[in-house]
Scaffold this active site. Structure first.
Site, PDB file in Angstrom:
ATOM      1  CE  LYS A 131      -1.969   2.149   1.666  1.00 51.51           C
ATOM      2  NZ  LYS A 131      -1.955   1.778   3.076  1.00 51.51           N
ATOM      3  CG  ASP A 171      -1.609  -1.688   1.512  1.00 50.82           C
ATOM      4  OD1 ASP A 171      -1.820  -1.213   2.640  1.00 50.82           O
ATOM      5  OD2 ASP A 171      -2.530  -2.179   0.816  1.00 50.82           O
TER       6      ASP A 171
HETATM    7  N1  GLU Z   1       0.174  -0.152   4.365  1.00 48.61           N
HETATM    8  C1  GLU Z   1       0.234  -0.065   5.795  1.00 48.61           C
HETATM    9  C2  GLU Z   1      -0.986   0.644   6.319  1.00 48.61           C
HETATM   10  O1  GLU Z   1      -2.067   0.475   5.779  1.00 48.61           O
HETATM   11  C3  GLU Z   1       1.563   0.478   6.300  1.00 48.61           C
HETATM   12  C4  GLU Z   1       1.979   1.805   5.785  1.00 48.61           C
HETATM   13  C5  GLU Z   1       3.398   2.231   6.196  1.00 48.61           C
HETATM   14  O2  GLU Z   1       4.068   1.498   6.904  1.00 48.61           O
HETATM   15  O3  GLU Z   1       3.799   3.318   5.778  1.00 48.61           O
HETATM   16  O4  GLU Z   1      -0.978   1.345   7.297  1.00 48.61           O
END
Ligand code: GLU
Length: 450
Positions: A131, A171
């Site tokens: 992340k 996100d």
């Molecule tokens: N931010 C999204 C999540 O919490 C998607 C992450 C992504 O697609 O890599 O899963």
């Protein structure tokens, strides 16, 4: 605490993690929830203990913190802090979104990255967990400012990325526009059209159909399956959702397609109540086309009401979907929902329910789908986008949506069956944590001490 039973060994590991990551409260919370479920796993799999898998999984493989300097439209200089926590790559390249929000800290990114490891494992697709983001506030910023910020952010981050290394996505505060800007900058710096290096791109430049809709749609598919287990139908159910962003809007879309009635949603200013059912076109116009505050919806539907500062969870409903942000639904809110007859809760956001809230739902027999299972449709579709990019193909909306639906049903069933196998029937929190952990742990044992 969510799952009060921790064995002495696991409790020791947890306390050590708290000591070594001082003050990172959200990270501690996410760790405690997962570790609280792992006692029986170590009994069944002593090899995980011998290989110190829990201790290893708590330590990110790499943490990057960097300066993001940029200039606003008036020429004033701003400095933000960028993060990327590459948590675990046992199952595939690091994968997870970027969050641009003033509340972003290392603790927030670590809790999100930690959850992402297990979420991504549950999809069954070959993606590790990561992340990132920045403590940057996109609110009120012009398109030119957003582009400059994204370019500055990528100018530092690009060196850590690659389609086989680390693949960011969106996100909170990062949508298709921002991903496109970052991809453009990556392409320029590296002189490579490496489509699979970020996901959530627009369709013209290699994006997957359904990626925008996928978290919200996937959430509703997961919910539908939870209801089926209870012998309940989604059709006709009264639903409320917090949030009014990408996840909430597309969850509303799918709920309405499947015949449910959505009467409320919210933003950080308060909640919107529309007793006849939310007008999705008006909501999309206000939030997506105009990028305005939710209250502007009243201009289209004067008969609706907006309650500034109000608590959305006080509205009677049968289904509640927290789709805004972490710790937005606490024990008291959960009690009110239960009293009002709520039968199912599925998390569109990451960790929106506090441990006390989750406990209330479990004890009351409310079906409770934790985010790392229920909102995995977003990252699952990101993995499909990576597949599409790797094969230099482009898929149809229908094809991608069918795969998303199969994946969500698969995640539901894996969590349900795993919970049952470990003596916690109906406890999706335990099922998700145990099933996700076992997949990653097996891979880590096989890869050796790396
Ligand atoms: N931010 C999204 C999540 O919490 C998607 C992450 C992504 O697609 O890599 O899963």
């Amino acid at each position: 605490m969510m799952t009060p039973h921790m064995t002495d060994r696991i409790e020791g590991i947890y306390l050590d993690a708290v000591r070594r990551n001082g003050g990172e409260l959200e990270f501690h919370q996410a760790v405690r929830e997962v570790l609280g479920c792992l006692g029986p796993v170590l009994v069944k799999h002593p090899e995980f203990g011998k290989h110190k898998i829990i201790e290893r999984i708590l330590e990110p493989e790499r943490q990057i913190i960097f300066r993001v300097p940029w200039q606003d439209d008036k020429g004033e200089i701003h400095i933000n802090r960028g993060f990327r926590v590459e948590f675990n790559s046992a199952l595939g390249p690091y994968k997870g979104g970027l969050r641009f929000h003033p509340s972003v800290t290392l603790s927030i990114i670590k809790f999100l990255g930690f959850e992402q490891i297990f979420k991504n494992a549950l999809t069954g697709l070959p993606i590790g967990g990561a992340k990132g983001g920045a403590d940057f506030d996109p609110k009120g910023r012009s398109e030119a400012e957003m582009m400059r910020f994204c370019q500055s952010f990528m100018t530092e981050l690009y060196r850590y990325l690659g389609e086989y290394t680390d693949v960011p996505a969106g996100d909170i505060g990062v949508g298709t526009r921002e991903i496109n800007f970052m991809f453009g900058q990556y392409k320029r710096i590296t002189n490579r059209y490496e489509s699979g290096v970020v996901t959530g791109k627009s369709l013209n430049i290699g994006g997957a159909p359904v990626r925008t809709e996928s978290t919200g749609y996937g959430l509703v598919y997961f919910l539908e399956r939870m209801l089926q287990v209870k012998k309940e139908a989604l059709e006709g159910k009264v639903c409320i959702l917090s949030g009014a962003g990408n996840v909430a809007i597309h969850a509303i879309e799918k709920l309405q397609q499947l015949g449910a009635k959505v009467i409320a949603c919210s933003d950080s200013g308060g909640y919107l109540y529309d007793e006849n059912g939310i007008d999705l076109e008006a909501l999309k116009y206000v939030k997506l086309a105009q990028r305005a505050r939710l209250q502007a919806y009243l201009r289209h539907r004067p008969e609706a009401s907006f309650v500034a500062g109000g608590n959305i969870w006080s509205i009677p409903c049968q289904i509640a979907l927290p789709c805004a942000t972490e710790n937005e639904l606490n024990g008291k809110d959960a009690e009110i929902l239960v009293q009002n007859g709520c039968i199912a809760v599925a998390e569109g956001a990451n960790m929106p329910t506090t441990p006390e809230g989750a406990q209330v739902f479990l004890e009351a027999g409310v079906s409770f789908g934790p985010g790392k299972a229920a909102n995995a449709g977003g990252v699952a579709t990101s993995a499909l986008e990576m597949q599409q990019n790797a094969s230099r193909d482009s898929w149809s909306f229908e094809h991608t949506e069918t795969r998303l639906q199969e994946i969500m049903v698969g995640i539901h069933d894996l969590c349900y069956e795993t919970a049952e196998e470990f003596g916690k029937k109906g406890n999706y929190v335990a099922g998700a944590n145990i099933a996700g952990f076992i997949k990653v742990a097996r891979a880590m044992v096989e890869l050796g001490l790396v």
